[in-house]
Design an enzyme around this catalytic site. Structure first.
Site, PDB file in Angstrom:
ATOM      1  N   LYS A 195       3.046   1.666 -10.014  1.00 15.81           N
ATOM      2  CA  LYS A 195       2.842   3.039 -10.113  1.00 15.81           C
ATOM      3  C   LYS A 195       2.344   3.609  -8.748  1.00 15.81           C
ATOM      4  O   LYS A 195       1.292   3.375  -8.554  1.00 15.81           O
ATOM      5  CB  LYS A 195       2.055   3.184 -11.392  1.00 15.81           C
ATOM      6  CG  LYS A 195       1.995   5.026 -11.574  1.00 15.81           C
ATOM      7  CD  LYS A 195       1.020   5.475 -12.335  1.00 15.81           C
ATOM      8  CE  LYS A 195      -0.328   5.910 -11.507  1.00 15.81           C
ATOM      9  NZ  LYS A 195      -0.124   6.745 -10.789  1.00 15.81           N
ATOM     10  N   CYS A 303     -10.635   3.660   2.487  1.00 17.40           N
ATOM     11  CA  CYS A 303     -11.819   2.804   1.751  1.00 17.40           C
ATOM     12  C   CYS A 303     -12.656   1.741   2.854  1.00 17.40           C
ATOM     13  O   CYS A 303     -13.791   1.946   2.408  1.00 17.40           O
ATOM     14  CB  CYS A 303     -10.970   1.809   0.748  1.00 17.40           C
ATOM     15  SG  CYS A 303      -9.625   0.857   1.389  1.00 17.40           S
TER      16      CYS A 303
END
Ligand code: NAI
Ligand code: MG
Length: 491
Positions: A195, A303
């Site tokens: 996804k 990140c």
């Protein structure tokens, strides 16, 4: 100087160094009006739909499927069938051929993917062209090499595929995160339901075309688009054997709670608040480049971004001065312009989050610096920002901003640098700038971070494992380590 400039009647140097626009053409990208879900090798209409936009212009690019729980179940069933119908028992050397093919097609279609990535996500074309797409292809090449060597990777053990992998990825490196997830899963003989993030589905949908070109058997890779509800449905599905998630710590924790006791395998790659530590014996100009690359690369939507700069007190002033000077030269604007350094913020939601945290920095007493830059009227933008006078307790020094915002702190001794650097709930990455190799090793051994860069920053390679400690998650992606989450070793 003035005399030299006037020599011969024309100035020896141009009076103005501004760049003329150099936009990459969009013509190579052919978007459909609407996209379905890619299930069992076919396009399936989703239960609902939504529009995906370009964050730099706010124009609608296409209508995207919002997969329901039933759609997700259908995709998992297709992956299960493909797993049982031959993919898991295919010889590793045969699986490798598909991965090599995918890698080569990505290279052949690199420009198309780069333009689409920048269009849908807002990142500068020079990054999608030189970093995202080449690294995505490299990942497929790398794991293609492992597919027939798993017994050598894990000697005296019997590696077997796990089954169906459910993979949920974020919007900051859409195609690259897809590659990080899909390449090792397929190399190990698993099938996949992936996804993409809701704001950046387009390169994953174009990737379905690559799968078709590579003649990958139907159902081995299924792509279901949609928001967090679709992701949650994938986590809820009992027939998924492994979940791989990259995204926020908040959602990562919820997934871990949900899967506790289920026996499903799980890897989490979550947020970070990395320390970039600059000692007074470093090559200062190189460090400034590394700091800029560390926090303004991909608008700071990274990140492992070096969002906390620790400057040794003795060089604090020249360092901050050089940094501000360098910021003046960053070009913010059209992601498709080849000269752009800082593109658009990925979404209105992310822009709000950045603004809120920056406001908290001002209120708590930090000093803000932003270079003069003209931001486009339409779209989501945020100027590169540096905060000085930051205390460790401030929210801007504690929380992940995920935007082009740097907090500068200081230290005197290596011990103090270490203590401050480790004073965070996260532990994904860190940077160390010093001339002394012994100090690099001393710091690297003590920094609680999955990746430590020395005299460089934000360098990635498929052979090198990546992942975190503490609230940055667990499990490693990349390298030999990246195979393990996709294998089981029972008899
Ligand atoms: P998010 O964690 O909500 O989204 C990441 C992915 O998870 C997306 O595909 C999303 O649709 C999916 N998702 C959302 N809720 C889910 C659920 N309940 N179950 C399963 N999947 C779910 O992150 P978001 O909201 O886009 O960004 C919020 C913050 O998270 C950012 O500001 C940033 O600080 C951090 N973040 C960190 C990333 C990283 O690379 N570690 C990537 C993206 C965001
Ligand atoms: Mg979210």
């Amino acid at each position: 100087m003035a005399e030299i400039d006037r020599a011969g009647g024309t100035p020896a140097v141009p009076g103005d160094w501004t760049y003329a626009p150099a936009p990459e053409s969009r013509d190579i990208v052919h978007l459909r009006d609407r996209y379905g879900l890619f299930i069992g090798g076919r396009w399936v209409e989703a239960a609902e739909s939504y529009e995906t936009i370009s964050p730099s212009t706010e124009e609608t690019l296409a209508v995207i499927g919002q997969a329901s729980a039933e759609n997700v179940d259908e995709a998992v069933a297709a992956a299960r069938t493909a797993f049982a119908d031959g993919w898991s028992s295919l010889a590793g050397s045969e699986r490798a051929k598909y991965l090599f093919r995918i890698a080569r097609i990505l290279q052949e279609r690199a420009r198309e993917f780069a333009v689409l990535e920048s269009l849908n996500g807002g990142k500068p074309i020079k990054e999608s062209r030189d970093v995202d797409i080449p690294l995505a292809a490299a990942h497929f090449f790398y794991y293609a090499g492992w597919a027939d060597k798993l017994e050598y990777a894990f000697p005296n053990r019997t590696p077997k595929p796990v089954g169906v992998a459910g993979q949920i990825i974020p919007w900051n490196f859409p195609l690259l995160m897809l590659a990080w997830k899909i390449a090792p899963a397929l190399a190990c003989g698993n099938t996949v339901v992936l996804k993409p993030a809701e704001t950046t589905p387009l390169t994953a949908l174009l990737f379905c075309d690559v799968l078709r070109q590579a003649e990958l058997p139907p159902g081995v890779v299924n792509i279901v688009t949609g928001d967090g509800r679709t992701g949650a449905a994938l986590v809820e599905n009992d027939d998924v054997d492994k979940i791989a998630f990259t995204g926020s710590t908040e959602v990562g924790k919820a997934i871990q709670r949900r899967l506790a006791g289920s026996g499903k395998k799980l890897t989490l790659e979550l947020g970070g608040k990395a320390a970039n530590i600059v000692f007074d014996d470093c090559a200062l100009d190189q460090a400034v480049e590394g700091i800029v690359n560390g926090i303004y690369f991909n608008q700071g939507h990274v990140c492992c971004a070096g969002s906390r700069l620790f400057a040794q007190e003795s060089i604090y002033e020249p360092l901050v001065e050089k940094l501000k000077h360098r910021l003046e030269t960053l070009r913010v604007g059209d992601p498709l312009d080849k000269n752009t350094d800082v593109g658009a913020i990925n979404s209105a939601m992310q822009l709000e989050k950045i603004k809120e945290l920056v406001e908290s920095g001002r209120e708590e007493g930090a000093e803000i610096y932003q270079p003069a830059c003209r931001l486009p009227e339409k779209g989501y933008w945020f100027a590169p920002t540096v905060f000085t006078n930051v205390a460790q307790s401030y929210r801007i020094a504690q929380e992940e901003i995920f935007g082009p915002v740097l907090s500068v702190l200081t230290f005197r001794t290596p011990d103090e640098a270490l203590e401050k650097a480790n004073n965070t709930p996260y532990g994904l990455s860190a940077g160390v700038w010093t001339e002394k190799g012994s100090r690099i090793l001393w710091m690297a051994q003590r920094l609680r971070a999955g990746v430590v860069w020395a005299n460089t920053y934000n360098r990635f390679d498929p052979t090198s494992p990546f992942g975190g400690y503490k609230e940055s998650g667990f499990g490693r992606e990349g390298g030999l380590h990246g195979l393990e989450p996709y294998l089981r070793f029972d008899e």
